[in-house]
Write a protein that holds these residues in place. Structure first.
Motif, PDB file in Angstrom:
ATOM      1  N   ALA A  92       0.860  -1.181   0.000  1.00  0.00           N
ATOM      2  CA  ALA A  92       0.000   0.000   0.000  1.00  0.00           C
ATOM      3  C   ALA A  92       0.897   1.232   0.000  1.00  0.00           C
ATOM      4  N   LEU A  93       0.617   2.153  -0.888  1.00  0.00           N
ATOM      5  CA  LEU A  93       1.430   3.358  -1.006  1.00  0.00           C
ATOM      6  C   LEU A  93       0.672   4.566  -0.498  1.00  0.00           C
ATOM      7  N   ASP A  94       1.355   5.409   0.230  1.00  0.00           N
ATOM      8  CA  ASP A  94       0.786   6.658   0.736  1.00  0.00           C
ATOM      9  C   ASP A  94       1.370   7.797  -0.088  1.00  0.00           C
ATOM     10  N   PRO A  95       0.549   8.491  -0.871  1.00  0.00           N
ATOM     11  CA  PRO A  95       1.069   9.578  -1.711  1.00  0.00           C
ATOM     12  C   PRO A  95       1.823  10.636  -0.908  1.00  0.00           C
ATOM     13  N   ALA A  96       1.361  10.930   0.314  1.00  0.00           N
ATOM     14  CA  ALA A  96       2.034  11.936   1.129  1.00  0.00           C
ATOM     15  C   ALA A  96       3.457  11.496   1.472  1.00  0.00           C
ATOM     16  N   GLU A  97       3.627  10.194   1.766  1.00  0.00           N
ATOM     17  CA  GLU A  97       4.962   9.692   2.087  1.00  0.00           C
ATOM     18  C   GLU A  97       5.864   9.720   0.851  1.00  0.00           C
ATOM     19  N   LEU A  98       5.304   9.405  -0.292  1.00  0.00           N
ATOM     20  CA  LEU A  98       6.082   9.471  -1.531  1.00  0.00           C
ATOM     21  C   LEU A  98       6.513  10.905  -1.815  1.00  0.00           C
ATOM     22  N   ASN A  99       5.598  11.830  -1.570  1.00  0.00           N
ATOM     23  CA  ASN A  99       5.913  13.234  -1.789  1.00  0.00           C
ATOM     24  C   ASN A  99       7.040  13.692  -0.868  1.00  0.00           C
ATOM     25  N   THR A 100       6.993  13.249   0.378  1.00  0.00           N
ATOM     26  CA  THR A 100       8.045  13.595   1.340  1.00  0.00           C
ATOM     27  C   THR A 100       9.390  13.045   0.888  1.00  0.00           C
ATOM     28  N   ALA A 101       9.382  11.813   0.395  1.00  0.00           N
ATOM     29  CA  ALA A 101      10.622  11.203  -0.083  1.00  0.00           C
ATOM     30  C   ALA A 101      11.187  11.983  -1.269  1.00  0.00           C
ATOM     31  N   CYS A 102      10.286  12.413  -2.169  1.00  0.00           N
ATOM     32  CA  CYS A 102      10.728  13.189  -3.327  1.00  0.00           C
ATOM     33  C   CYS A 102      11.355  14.511  -2.888  1.00  0.00           C
ATOM     34  N   ARG A 103      10.738  15.142  -1.899  1.00  0.00           N
ATOM     35  CA  ARG A 103      11.267  16.422  -1.422  1.00  0.00           C
ATOM     36  C   ARG A 103      12.649  16.249  -0.781  1.00  0.00           C
ATOM     37  N   SER A 104      12.882  15.076  -0.221  1.00  0.00           N
ATOM     38  CA  SER A 104      14.176  14.824   0.420  1.00  0.00           C
ATOM     39  C   SER A 104      15.257  14.448  -0.586  1.00  0.00           C
ATOM     40  N   GLY A 105      14.833  13.840  -1.705  1.00  0.00           N
ATOM     41  CA  GLY A 105      15.825  13.299  -2.628  1.00  0.00           C
ATOM     42  C   GLY A 105      15.953  13.996  -3.956  1.00  0.00           C
ATOM     43  N   LEU A 106      15.058  14.924  -4.269  1.00  0.00           N
ATOM     44  CA  LEU A 106      15.082  15.600  -5.563  1.00  0.00           C
ATOM     45  C   LEU A 106      15.132  17.110  -5.380  1.00  0.00           C
ATOM     46  N   ALA A 107      15.700  17.780  -6.375  1.00  0.00           N
ATOM     47  CA  ALA A 107      15.632  19.236  -6.375  1.00  0.00           C
ATOM     48  C   ALA A 107      14.172  19.655  -6.373  1.00  0.00           C
ATOM     49  N   ARG A 108      13.903  20.790  -5.759  1.00  0.00           N
ATOM     50  CA  ARG A 108      12.515  21.202  -5.544  1.00  0.00           C
ATOM     51  C   ARG A 108      11.708  21.256  -6.841  1.00  0.00           C
ATOM     52  N   PRO A 161       7.231  16.067  -8.108  1.00  0.00           N
ATOM     53  CA  PRO A 161       5.881  16.119  -8.691  1.00  0.00           C
ATOM     54  C   PRO A 161       4.914  16.870  -7.779  1.00  0.00           C
ATOM     55  N   ARG A 162       4.137  17.768  -8.359  1.00  0.00           N
ATOM     56  CA  ARG A 162       3.162  18.519  -7.571  1.00  0.00           C
ATOM     57  C   ARG A 162       2.007  17.616  -7.150  1.00  0.00           C
ATOM     58  N   HIS A 163       1.685  16.620  -7.962  1.00  0.00           N
ATOM     59  CA  HIS A 163       0.577  15.705  -7.662  1.00  0.00           C
ATOM     60  C   HIS A 163       1.049  14.275  -7.888  1.00  0.00           C
ATOM     61  N   ILE A 164       0.688  13.389  -6.971  1.00  0.00           N
ATOM     62  CA  ILE A 164       1.028  11.974  -7.084  1.00  0.00           C
ATOM     63  C   ILE A 164      -0.254  11.152  -7.030  1.00  0.00           C
ATOM     64  N   PHE A 165      -0.443  10.317  -8.043  1.00  0.00           N
ATOM     65  CA  PHE A 165      -1.623   9.455  -8.117  1.00  0.00           C
ATOM     66  C   PHE A 165      -1.185   8.001  -8.001  1.00  0.00           C
ATOM     67  N   VAL A 166      -1.810   7.253  -7.114  1.00  0.00           N
ATOM     68  CA  VAL A 166      -1.551   5.820  -7.003  1.00  0.00           C
ATOM     69  C   VAL A 166      -2.595   5.091  -7.848  1.00  0.00           C
ATOM     70  N   VAL A 167      -2.132   4.301  -8.815  1.00  0.00           N
ATOM     71  CA  VAL A 167      -3.055   3.686  -9.775  1.00  0.00           C
ATOM     72  C   VAL A 167      -2.827   2.178  -9.849  1.00  0.00           C
ATOM     73  N   ASP A 168      -3.846   1.477 -10.294  1.00  0.00           N
ATOM     74  CA  ASP A 168      -3.694   0.069 -10.633  1.00  0.00           C
ATOM     75  C   ASP A 168      -2.960  -0.021 -11.966  1.00  0.00           C
ATOM     76  N   ALA A 169      -2.110  -1.027 -12.132  1.00  0.00           N
ATOM     77  CA  ALA A 169      -1.329  -1.166 -13.364  1.00  0.00           C
ATOM     78  C   ALA A 169      -2.227  -1.225 -14.592  1.00  0.00           C
TER      79      ALA A 169
END
Length: 582
Positions: free
Chosen positions: A513-529, A533-541
């Motif tokens: 299970a993925l939490d978009p907020a946690e993914l966003n936090t990880a991106c902010r820590s590992g990528l230049a601002r 991504p401004r929006h993250i969508f969790v989708v079925d393949a």
């Protein structure tokens, strides 16, 4: 058990048989293979096995029937057929009759089919009556009432030949089906004598798969297709009698080059699957001792993650080509560990040039995971001035068009004998990409000192947010490196304030299970601002739009994101569980 021939020994055997290179048409190449391997299986479909001799006999009858019905050298013959055993003899028959094959996407809807039939100047169409929920005869009824009598408004189309996959003929008056075509061929044996075209004449018009918009018809010669197919067999060092399973459609160059045609050079057998189901792959591998697998990353992921994989004996597997799209870094180790693959390669190319870059099966895994290979060594079919490769690559500055030094990033351009003649009836589009013999790919990347290519993105996929240029590939690689993320696709969406904003569509690993907020936090820590991504969508393949070859149609993700965001795009993250839900 005798030791298996080494990679070097397999390449040497191919070199002995085909050097010096003799240009041939498709039908001539098949005749050469059928003379060598008459009793060997060429097509395996479930429990049905068709030898090279079987396929040749049927192809001759089809060709004689086509000529008797008026097909002339140079005519365009469309083919709408899924991965059924009849595909091979139909394709060979078209070449033997001297015609140009136009394999069409069998998932085209009515208006798409109408456009391509008219644009391609098909005089004859060989089509399935139906496939899944597709009713092709009903489409023709809508597009061109009276088509059964040869009265159509679809360009030059005059005749339709039908094929009923379930064996139940439609029975429309005046319409010939494949069994009747075969009977006509029996009654007019020798009508198609073969050898009617030159290896430098057009063999196929292959329509691009539409990842960036309207498809274009790529005009390829017989020799171009034979060279790149032999090059695939040589570079991969295919095993003698290689058996390859694939669900990629035969109308697409991936399957056509690496399975339908490459098999001819080693007396191999192909096991085409009408649709992709991991369990069907596993059963075919176990039942028929399959050696080789073709797939794109989405298929490869499904194979290694399938819960029933360990129930099947996959010990015959040796080789795999997983290409055509970007693969997440973790996938390569899983393929080797979970599927037992020892000869794993990836490749780079496009319909317009074939797969002209490829890793080698003996390359270290670090090369396979970080590059798409070097210009493909192609033995007898290669160009001596290019060190035996089929193509020469350069990197150009996308603004100035100047050639860039080694290691700098720009647009890939290439030239070589497998390059297309052009786009059928689209001279302006041809001139835009084919300049002084150099094919401009639209792909962005760099060339390493050893000649290896690293692809970093598509020029049409790059987007600018707040004045900063973002390469989606970089963000996607970061996301797929996070725990629980199986796939990630990033697109730029128009925005009044920023110009464009990044939207990421991510697919979770099975059971995660993925939490978009946690993914966003990880991106902010590992990528230049500006890359976050401004929006993250969790989708079925299954909700990610793809072509039939597994390429993700990222241009279709943009309107999906716009619909989801609606008039209020202020929130930083959102979760999408289905294509339509919020």
């Amino acid at each position: 058990m005798a030791d298996r021939p080494s990679i070097a020994e397999r390449r040497a055997a191919l070199e002995r048989e085909f050097a010096p290179w003799r240009p041939r048409t498709l039908d001539e190449q098949f005749e050469h293979a059928a003379d060598r391997f008459a009793a060997r299986p060429y097509v395996i479909a479930g429990d049905r096995i068709f030898s090279y001799a079987d396929v040749r006999e049927r192809a001759h009858r089809y060709a004689d029937g086509l000529v008797s019905l008026g097909v002339r050298p140079g005519d365009h013959v469309g083919v709408i057929m899924a991965n059924y055993p009849e595909y091979a003899p139909v394709k060979i028959a078209i070449a033997r009759a001297g015609a140009v094959a136009v394999p069409l996407n069998y998932l085209y809807r009515t208006q798409e089919l109408g456009y391509v039939l008219a644009q391609s100047s098909c005089r004859v169409l060989i089509t399935m009556t139906s496939f899944r929920d597709m009713d092709y005869l009903a489409m023709l009824d809508e597009l061109a009432p009276g088509w059964e009598r040869g009265h159509t408004s679809l360009g030059e189309l005059e005749r339709v030949i039908t094929f009923a996959p379930d064996g139940k003929a439609e029975g429309r008056e005046g319409v010939v089906d494949l069994p009747e075509l075969e009977q006509i061929g029996r009654e007019s044996a020798g009508a198609a004598r073969g050898g009617l075209r030159s290896p430098d004449d057009p063999s196929d018009i292959l329509y691009t798969s539409g990842t960036t918009g309207q498809p274009k018809g790529v005009l390829l010669t017989h020799d171009a297709l034979q060279r790149t197919s032999y090059g695939s067999a040589y570079c991969r060092a295919l095993h003698d009698g290689n058996r390859v399973v694939f669900a990629l459609p035969c109308y697409h160059l991936f399957a056509y080059e690496h399975a339908v045609q490459a098999s001819l050079f080693v007396g191999g057998a192909m096991l085409p699957q009408p649709k992709f189901e991991p369990v069907h792959y596993f059963r075919a591998i176990e039942q028929h001792q399959v050696v080789d697998v073709l797939g794109v990353p989405t298929m490869s992921i499904a194979l290694v993650e399938h819960p029933e994989r360990e129930r099947y004996d996959l010990s015959s597997l040796r080789s795999m080509l997983s290409g055509s799209a970007v693969a997440p870094p973790w996938l390569w180790d899983r393929i080797r560990h979970d599927l037992g693959i020892t000869e794993l390669v990836t490749a780079y190319g496009m319909t317009e040039i074939g797969a002209t870059a490829m890793t080698l099966p003996e390359d270290p895994i670090e090369v396979t995971t970080s590059t798409v290979g070097r210009p493909k060594p192609s033995g007898a079919a290669g160009i001596p001035e290019l060190g035996g490769a089929l193509a020469e690559y350069r990197v150009l500055d996308s603004v100035t068009g100047e050639t860039l030094p080694e290691g700098e990033e720009g647009e890939f351009v290439s030239r070589g004998p497998s390059t297309m003649l052009g786009y059928w009836n689209r001279p302006e589009d041809t001139a835009e990409v084919l300049k002084d013999g150099w094919m401009h790919s639209g792909d962005i990347g760099r060339v390493l000192p050893d000649g290896s290519l690293i692809v970093t993105g598509r020029s049409k996929e790059l987007y600018k947010s707040g004045g900063e240029l973002v390469m989606p590939r970089e963000v996607e690689d970061f996301l797929t490196g996070l725990p629980g993320v199986s796939q990630a696709y990033v697109v730029g969406v128009p925005n009044d304030q920023w110009g464009e904003i990044g939207c990421a569509f991510v697919v979770a690993e099975p059971g995660q299970a993925l939490d978009p907020a946690e993914l966003n936090t990880a991106c902010r820590s590992g990528l230049a601002r500006f890359k976050v991504p401004r929006h993250i969508f969790v989708v079925d393949a299954a909700k990610v739009p793809q072509t039939t070859t597994g390429k993700v149609q990222k241009f279709k993700l943009v309107p999906i994101a716009q619909e989801l965001l609606g008039p209020d795009a202020a929130a930083d993250v959102r979760t999408l569980r289905t294509a339509k839900g919020g």
